[in-house]
Design a protein around this motif. Sequence first.
Motif, PDB file in Angstrom:
ATOM      1  N   GLU A 164      12.725   3.752  -0.491  1.00 54.44           N
ATOM      2  CA  GLU A 164      11.558   3.164  -1.150  1.00 54.44           C
ATOM      3  C   GLU A 164      11.146   1.799  -0.588  1.00 54.44           C
ATOM      4  N   PRO A 165      12.080   0.879  -0.276  1.00 53.18           N
ATOM      5  CA  PRO A 165      11.629  -0.383   0.334  1.00 53.18           C
ATOM      6  C   PRO A 165      10.858  -0.155   1.630  1.00 53.18           C
ATOM      7  N   LEU A 166      11.227   0.880   2.380  1.00 54.09           N
ATOM      8  CA  LEU A 166      10.545   1.174   3.640  1.00 54.09           C
ATOM      9  C   LEU A 166       9.168   1.771   3.376  1.00 54.09           C
ATOM     10  N   ARG A 167       9.052   2.584   2.328  1.00 56.46           N
ATOM     11  CA  ARG A 167       7.728   3.098   1.953  1.00 56.46           C
ATOM     12  C   ARG A 167       6.827   1.934   1.542  1.00 56.46           C
ATOM     13  N   LEU A 168       7.351   1.047   0.711  1.00 52.70           N
ATOM     14  CA  LEU A 168       6.575  -0.122   0.290  1.00 52.70           C
ATOM     15  C   LEU A 168       6.139  -0.946   1.487  1.00 52.70           C
ATOM     16  N   LEU A 169       7.060  -1.155   2.413  1.00 55.62           N
ATOM     17  CA  LEU A 169       6.771  -1.986   3.584  1.00 55.62           C
ATOM     18  C   LEU A 169       5.704  -1.338   4.463  1.00 55.62           C
ATOM     19  N   MET A 170       5.814  -0.037   4.696  1.00 62.66           N
ATOM     20  CA  MET A 170       4.809   0.625   5.535  1.00 62.66           C
ATOM     21  C   MET A 170       3.451   0.664   4.857  1.00 62.66           C
ATOM     22  N   GLU A 171       3.439   0.820   3.531  1.00 65.52           N
ATOM     23  CA  GLU A 171       2.166   0.753   2.815  1.00 65.52           C
ATOM     24  C   GLU A 171       1.551  -0.637   2.965  1.00 65.52           C
ATOM     25  N   TYR A 172       2.380  -1.651   2.838  1.00 62.96           N
ATOM     26  CA  TYR A 172       1.889  -3.030   2.975  1.00 62.96           C
ATOM     27  C   TYR A 172       1.362  -3.300   4.380  1.00 62.96           C
ATOM     28  N   ASP A 212      11.717  -9.208   0.332  1.00 62.64           N
ATOM     29  CA  ASP A 212      11.110  -8.965  -0.977  1.00 62.64           C
ATOM     30  C   ASP A 212      10.926  -7.475  -1.249  1.00 62.64           C
ATOM     31  N   PHE A 213      10.681  -6.696  -0.222  1.00 65.01           N
ATOM     32  CA  PHE A 213      10.488  -5.261  -0.400  1.00 65.01           C
ATOM     33  C   PHE A 213      11.806  -4.589  -0.816  1.00 65.01           C
TER      34      PHE A 213
END
Length: 223
Positions: free
Chosen positions: A17-25, A153-154
């Motif tokens: 999930e942190p990687l999904r958040l980061l790629m979305e950002y 932060d992610f």
Amino acid sequence: MSAKVILGYWGFRGRGEPLRLLMEYLRIPFEDRRYRDMGTYLSDAAELKEKFPLINLPFIVDGDVVLTESQAIGYYLCQRAKRDELLGRDKAQVLKIRVIFGVCEELVLAAMQSFALQTVDQVFPVRVHPRIKDLGKYINKEGFAAGDLTIVDFFLYETITLIQFLDKTILELAPNLKDYMRRFEEIPEVKEYQASPRFRAKKFIVPPREALYLRWAPFVPKL
């Protein structure tokens, strides 16, 4: 480098999930390959091992690049997007990022152990509550974990979300962290992602308790 990165992970949020958040950002297009069973993953892994012998979950494939380990992937994604400032603007901030990464690992380990052994009520007051209080004192009332928004932060956001899943009232111990979580969720790219069908808010399903017990039991401290 390809037009779309492949992210491979299990069907729950976890370390993916942190990687999904980061790629979305970062606005990096990606295929979210969520494995439902070990056989499917092992089939893909056998092929990927020819390029990258250390293949594990999560992993990414980006053209000729195959990479695993969530922090390493996060660093790669920031560099891919030419957002090196997310890795630290100076030496002091780089060290702060490293410290918070360490705290994240500590909290995730405690959470997974206590979930596996069904000992949240015993483990959290000893190993998690004090750390959450410390984080509440460490993080600025208006900023992010290392001052400006950075890669960590992610990971910290998802770590705290996992902790809250197991202990719904834990942020009562650290009001600053409540504000921190709101600030992160108000980032436009994060807000857009979490309002989309791509986001699976309740997917906190983790491996069976028996599997987690075998992995973590030798390291659980006796209380």
